[in-house]
Design an enzyme around this catalytic site. Structure first.
Site, mmCIF file in Angstrom:
data_model
loop_
_atom_site.group_PDB
_atom_site.id
_atom_site.type_symbol
_atom_site.label_atom_id
_atom_site.label_comp_id
_atom_site.label_asym_id
_atom_site.label_seq_id
_atom_site.Cartn_x
_atom_site.Cartn_y
_atom_site.Cartn_z
ATOM 1 N N HIS A 189 7.214 -19.730 -15.644
ATOM 2 C CA HIS A 189 5.816 -19.252 -15.771
ATOM 3 C C HIS A 189 5.223 -19.410 -17.137
ATOM 4 O O HIS A 189 4.430 -18.658 -17.468
ATOM 5 C CB HIS A 189 5.719 -17.879 -15.310
ATOM 6 C CG HIS A 189 4.814 -17.545 -14.550
ATOM 7 N ND1 HIS A 189 4.275 -16.210 -14.367
ATOM 8 C CD2 HIS A 189 3.966 -18.174 -13.728
ATOM 9 C CE1 HIS A 189 2.929 -16.368 -13.536
ATOM 10 N NE2 HIS A 189 2.774 -17.490 -13.344
ATOM 11 N N HIS A 224 6.237 -6.853 -18.549
ATOM 12 C CA HIS A 224 6.945 -8.119 -18.369
ATOM 13 C C HIS A 224 8.006 -7.868 -16.760
ATOM 14 O O HIS A 224 7.712 -7.292 -16.200
ATOM 15 C CB HIS A 224 7.293 -8.735 -19.566
ATOM 16 C CG HIS A 224 7.660 -10.125 -19.649
ATOM 17 N ND1 HIS A 224 7.334 -10.813 -18.370
ATOM 18 C CD2 HIS A 224 8.168 -10.768 -20.452
ATOM 19 C CE1 HIS A 224 7.549 -12.280 -18.735
ATOM 20 N NE2 HIS A 224 8.166 -12.264 -19.904
ATOM 21 N N LYS A 257 -1.075 3.274 -15.255
ATOM 22 C CA LYS A 257 -1.018 1.944 -14.933
ATOM 23 C C LYS A 257 0.194 1.711 -13.680
ATOM 24 O O LYS A 257 1.195 2.286 -13.779
ATOM 25 C CB LYS A 257 -0.247 1.314 -16.122
ATOM 26 C CG LYS A 257 -1.370 0.495 -16.851
ATOM 27 C CD LYS A 257 -1.326 -0.973 -16.729
ATOM 28 C CE LYS A 257 -2.676 -1.682 -17.383
ATOM 29 N NZ LYS A 257 -2.270 -1.863 -18.619
ATOM 30 N N HIS A 263 -2.079 -9.068 -13.654
ATOM 31 C CA HIS A 263 -1.596 -10.060 -14.290
ATOM 32 C C HIS A 263 -2.341 -10.636 -15.518
ATOM 33 O O HIS A 263 -3.628 -10.658 -15.120
ATOM 34 C CB HIS A 263 -1.079 -11.150 -13.146
ATOM 35 C CG HIS A 263 -0.134 -12.104 -13.686
ATOM 36 N ND1 HIS A 263 -0.536 -13.243 -14.561
ATOM 37 C CD2 HIS A 263 1.097 -12.280 -13.683
ATOM 38 C CE1 HIS A 263 0.619 -13.805 -14.823
ATOM 39 N NE2 HIS A 263 1.705 -13.174 -14.529
ATOM 40 N N ARG A 272 3.146 -16.667 -6.393
ATOM 41 C CA ARG A 272 4.246 -16.401 -6.083
ATOM 42 C C ARG A 272 4.377 -15.249 -4.831
ATOM 43 O O ARG A 272 5.479 -15.206 -4.332
ATOM 44 C CB ARG A 272 5.318 -15.955 -7.143
ATOM 45 C CG ARG A 272 5.133 -17.323 -8.298
ATOM 46 C CD ARG A 272 5.826 -16.726 -9.637
ATOM 47 N NE ARG A 272 4.870 -15.572 -9.791
ATOM 48 C CZ ARG A 272 5.247 -14.867 -11.179
ATOM 49 N NH1 ARG A 272 6.130 -15.166 -11.900
ATOM 50 N NH2 ARG A 272 4.473 -13.657 -11.633
ATOM 51 N N ASP A 314 6.622 -8.917 -9.064
ATOM 52 C CA ASP A 314 7.568 -8.029 -9.065
ATOM 53 C C ASP A 314 7.497 -6.785 -7.916
ATOM 54 O O ASP A 314 8.376 -6.006 -7.510
ATOM 55 C CB ASP A 314 7.350 -6.963 -10.233
ATOM 56 C CG ASP A 314 7.960 -7.904 -11.477
ATOM 57 O OD1 ASP A 314 8.886 -8.928 -11.452
ATOM 58 O OD2 ASP A 314 7.003 -8.151 -12.383
ATOM 59 N N ARG A 358 3.503 -19.628 -36.685
ATOM 60 C CA ARG A 358 3.148 -18.593 -37.813
ATOM 61 C C ARG A 358 1.613 -18.420 -37.565
ATOM 62 O O ARG A 358 0.936 -19.066 -38.272
ATOM 63 C CB ARG A 358 3.476 -19.041 -38.908
ATOM 64 C CG ARG A 358 3.907 -18.258 -39.953
ATOM 65 C CD ARG A 358 2.547 -17.295 -40.373
ATOM 66 N NE ARG A 358 2.879 -16.537 -41.526
ATOM 67 C CZ ARG A 358 1.798 -15.702 -41.907
ATOM 68 N NH1 ARG A 358 0.854 -15.283 -41.231
ATOM 69 N NH2 ARG A 358 2.413 -14.899 -42.899
HETATM 70 N N1 COA Z 1 -2.552 -0.614 -12.741
HETATM 71 C C1 COA Z 1 -3.861 -0.003 -13.084
HETATM 72 N N2 COA Z 1 -4.714 -0.510 -13.429
HETATM 73 C C2 COA Z 1 -4.555 -1.807 -14.136
HETATM 74 C C3 COA Z 1 -3.189 -2.361 -13.958
HETATM 75 C C4 COA Z 1 -2.271 -1.568 -13.123
HETATM 76 N N3 COA Z 1 -1.197 -2.482 -12.906
HETATM 77 N N4 COA Z 1 -3.420 -3.648 -14.271
HETATM 78 C C5 COA Z 1 -4.344 -3.782 -14.892
HETATM 79 N N5 COA Z 1 -5.212 -2.474 -14.774
HETATM 80 C C6 COA Z 1 -6.581 -2.562 -15.120
HETATM 81 C C7 COA Z 1 -6.502 -1.870 -16.549
HETATM 82 O O1 COA Z 1 -6.461 -0.474 -16.666
HETATM 83 C C8 COA Z 1 -7.879 -2.519 -17.114
HETATM 84 O O2 COA Z 1 -8.906 -1.530 -16.740
HETATM 85 P P1 COA Z 1 -10.204 -1.187 -17.574
HETATM 86 O O3 COA Z 1 -10.760 -2.620 -18.206
HETATM 87 O O4 COA Z 1 -10.881 -0.235 -16.774
HETATM 88 O O5 COA Z 1 -9.474 -0.650 -18.801
HETATM 89 C C9 COA Z 1 -8.006 -3.828 -16.528
HETATM 90 O O6 COA Z 1 -7.412 -3.716 -15.504
HETATM 91 C C10 COA Z 1 -7.333 -4.880 -17.357
HETATM 92 O O7 COA Z 1 -6.118 -4.657 -17.524
HETATM 93 P P2 COA Z 1 -5.216 -5.041 -18.741
HETATM 94 O O8 COA Z 1 -4.053 -4.208 -19.000
HETATM 95 O O9 COA Z 1 -6.265 -5.119 -20.099
HETATM 96 O O10 COA Z 1 -4.677 -6.566 -18.656
HETATM 97 P P3 COA Z 1 -3.853 -7.326 -19.336
HETATM 98 O O11 COA Z 1 -4.109 -8.800 -18.988
HETATM 99 O O12 COA Z 1 -3.799 -7.041 -20.884
HETATM 100 O O13 COA Z 1 -2.351 -6.812 -18.615
HETATM 101 C C11 COA Z 1 -0.716 -6.450 -17.285
HETATM 102 C C12 COA Z 1 -1.768 -7.458 -17.887
HETATM 103 C C13 COA Z 1 0.238 -7.203 -16.294
HETATM 104 C C14 COA Z 1 0.262 -6.036 -18.552
HETATM 105 C C15 COA Z 1 -1.354 -5.328 -16.516
HETATM 106 O O14 COA Z 1 -1.843 -5.864 -15.363
HETATM 107 C C16 COA Z 1 -0.106 -4.294 -16.289
HETATM 108 O O15 COA Z 1 0.209 -3.358 -17.223
HETATM 109 N N6 COA Z 1 0.677 -4.234 -15.203
HETATM 110 C C17 COA Z 1 1.666 -3.404 -14.710
HETATM 111 C C18 COA Z 1 3.018 -4.007 -15.258
HETATM 112 C C19 COA Z 1 3.378 -5.276 -14.528
HETATM 113 O O16 COA Z 1 3.551 -5.126 -13.298
HETATM 114 N N7 COA Z 1 3.751 -6.264 -15.313
HETATM 115 C C20 COA Z 1 4.260 -7.310 -14.482
HETATM 116 C C21 COA Z 1 3.352 -8.554 -14.856
HETATM 117 S S1 COA Z 1 4.182 -10.059 -13.953
#
Ligand code: COA
Length: 372
Positions: A189, A224, A257, A263, A272, A314, A358
């Site tokens: 990915h 992740h 969360k 994502h 996927r 997932d 770096r």
């Molecule tokens: N549940 C609830 N709210 C979520 C969410 C989730 N799983 N994923 C994103 N959001 C919300 C955030 O709270 C945020 O809201 P806000 O703008 O009101 O604060 C917004 O969506 C953006 O999320 P953010 O965490 O900043 O996005 P990111 O790109 O940094 O994070 C992930 C991406 C994958 C880390 C995040 O979606 C997450 O934590 N998901 C759950 C873990 C997971 O399933 N990981 C596997 C990824 S393949």
């Protein structure tokens, strides 16, 4: 450029750090390709062995190449006595991802080619990792269940042999196909956190085992790879489809969360998911657990309605692995089994055209001051 003048890109959001020919994520159209092939097509039409060949050797195999590749993989499935002893000595209360991380590190210590950075040696090491990881994970799972290890069989395919080593039986073809497809979907990915970790370690001229040991550590976290395990805990916490809607509404009000949703790159849906969902539904039907599918559908519906956030891979993979009979805290090690192929392909690329990774940081501590 001075460290203090640059704009901070927290989480490296939107930063393009290098080129890659391994995979392409097209978030605008929710698509993912491995070396130009759509991942859904690979999952539908190829076995994981063919996809591993594509990632490690750069092309889908011809029939003759596939039999040579398969023979090489089958010939290297067994663990060395030293690795087997090391796995048997691991405290069984440890998290399986910590066990797997140590196993990869141990493989680096026993491999005489560890320090050889040539492309040929790196490919041989990647083959060993790909071929041996199923036996590592199967042995760890059985150790924890108090069961004796089962030796690999070289007359079985990659997926069938893994089931054999874990359960001493090969399940229904639908279950094998669902598992095999999950391996393809999890294999690669682009510059995700664990792959980037592997590339950072490789960029220092460190070895492939060090790079993959670090990558396993990065994959462990629940933002992740650890999310597939966390999804299953969440479904167990909810317990019943009747409670799913209220549970999700309350969780969102509380600002939780929800694992398995969202994502960093895909904002309109994970390419996927439809394939994995189909396989999850087929396995759930076979096992008489349509209630799990119903629960997931309700959760996904509320999330879309309330926050416009889609499930990621997932979300269907977690309960699919549960229904296949794997222990929940071994779900992320299953992800490792697949991703060693993608990680290795990125290590090869990094070695072939390396520059030390770096980045800079913006200092926010005290101004310069004399030591008293
Ligand atoms: N549940 C609830 N709210 C979520 C969410 C989730 N799983 N994923 C994103 N959001 C919300 C955030 O709270 C945020 O809201 P806000 O703008 O009101 O604060 C917004 O969506 C953006 O999320 P953010 O965490 O900043 O996005 P990111 O790109 O940094 O994070 C992930 C991406 C994958 C880390 C995040 O979606 C997450 O934590 N998901 C759950 C873990 C997971 O399933 N990981 C596997 C990824 S393949």
């Amino acid at each position: 450029m001075s460290e203090n003048q640059s704009e901070v890109k927290k989480g490296l959001v939107g930063v393009v750090v290098d080129t890659t020919a391994v995979s392409k994520v097209m978030q605008e159209i929710n698509a993912l390709t491995y070396r130009g092939y759509a991942v859904q097509d690979l999952a539908a039409r190829c076995r994981f062995e063919q996809v591993a060949h594509l990632l490690l050797k750069g092309a889908l195999p011809t029939p003759a190449e596939l039999s040579a590749f398969t023979a090489e993989e089958r010939g290297q499935r067994a663990l060395s006595p030293s690795l087997a002893r090391m796995l048997d000595a691991i405290p069984t209360q440890a998290h399986p991802m910590d066990m797997v991380r140590s196993a990869v590190s141990h493989m680096g210590m026993e491999d005489e080619e560890t320090a050889d950075p040539s492309p040929e040696a790196n490919l041989r090491k990647a083959m060993r990792l790909y071929a041996r990881m199923p036996a590592v994970i199967a042995r760890l799972m059985r150790n924890r269940r108090g069961q004796a290890a089962v030796a690999p069989r070289d007359d079985l395919g990659y997926a069938e042999n893994f089931f054999h080593m874990v359960f001493e039986a090969v399940p229904e073809p639908e279950v094998v196909k669902a598992f095999d497809a999950s391996m393809t979907l999890y294999a690669e990915h682009s510059f995700n956190a664990s792959t980037f970790t592997a590339r950072v370690i490789t960029s220092t001229n460190s070895d492939i085992y060090s790079a993959l040991t670090g990558a396993v550590g990065a994959l462990k976290g629940n933002l992740h790879g650890g999310a597939n395990e966390a999804v299953m805990h969440l479904l167990q916490e909810i317990g019943h489809a009747d409670r799913a809607e209220a549970w999700m509404e309350r969780a969102l009000v509380e600002g939780r969360k929800i694992m398995g949703f969202g994502h960093r790159v895909y904002k309109n849906g994970d390419s996927r998911v439809p394939t994995m969902r189909e396989h999850f539904e087929a396995v759930a039907l076979l096992k008489g657990r349509a209630d799990l599918v119903e629960m997931e559908n309700i959760l996904a519906g509320v999330m879309l309605r309330e926050k416009n956030i889609h499930p990621n891979l997932d979300f269907p993979a977690g309960p699919a692995y549960y229904l296949m009979g794997f222990d929940i805290d071994f779900f992320t090690p299953l992800f490792v089994m697949a991703r060693v192929t993608g990680w290795s392909a990125h290590v090869f690329e990094q070695v072939a055209d390396n520059r030390l990774i770096r980045p800079l940081s913006a200092y926010t501590g005290p101004d310069s001051r004399p030591v008293p």
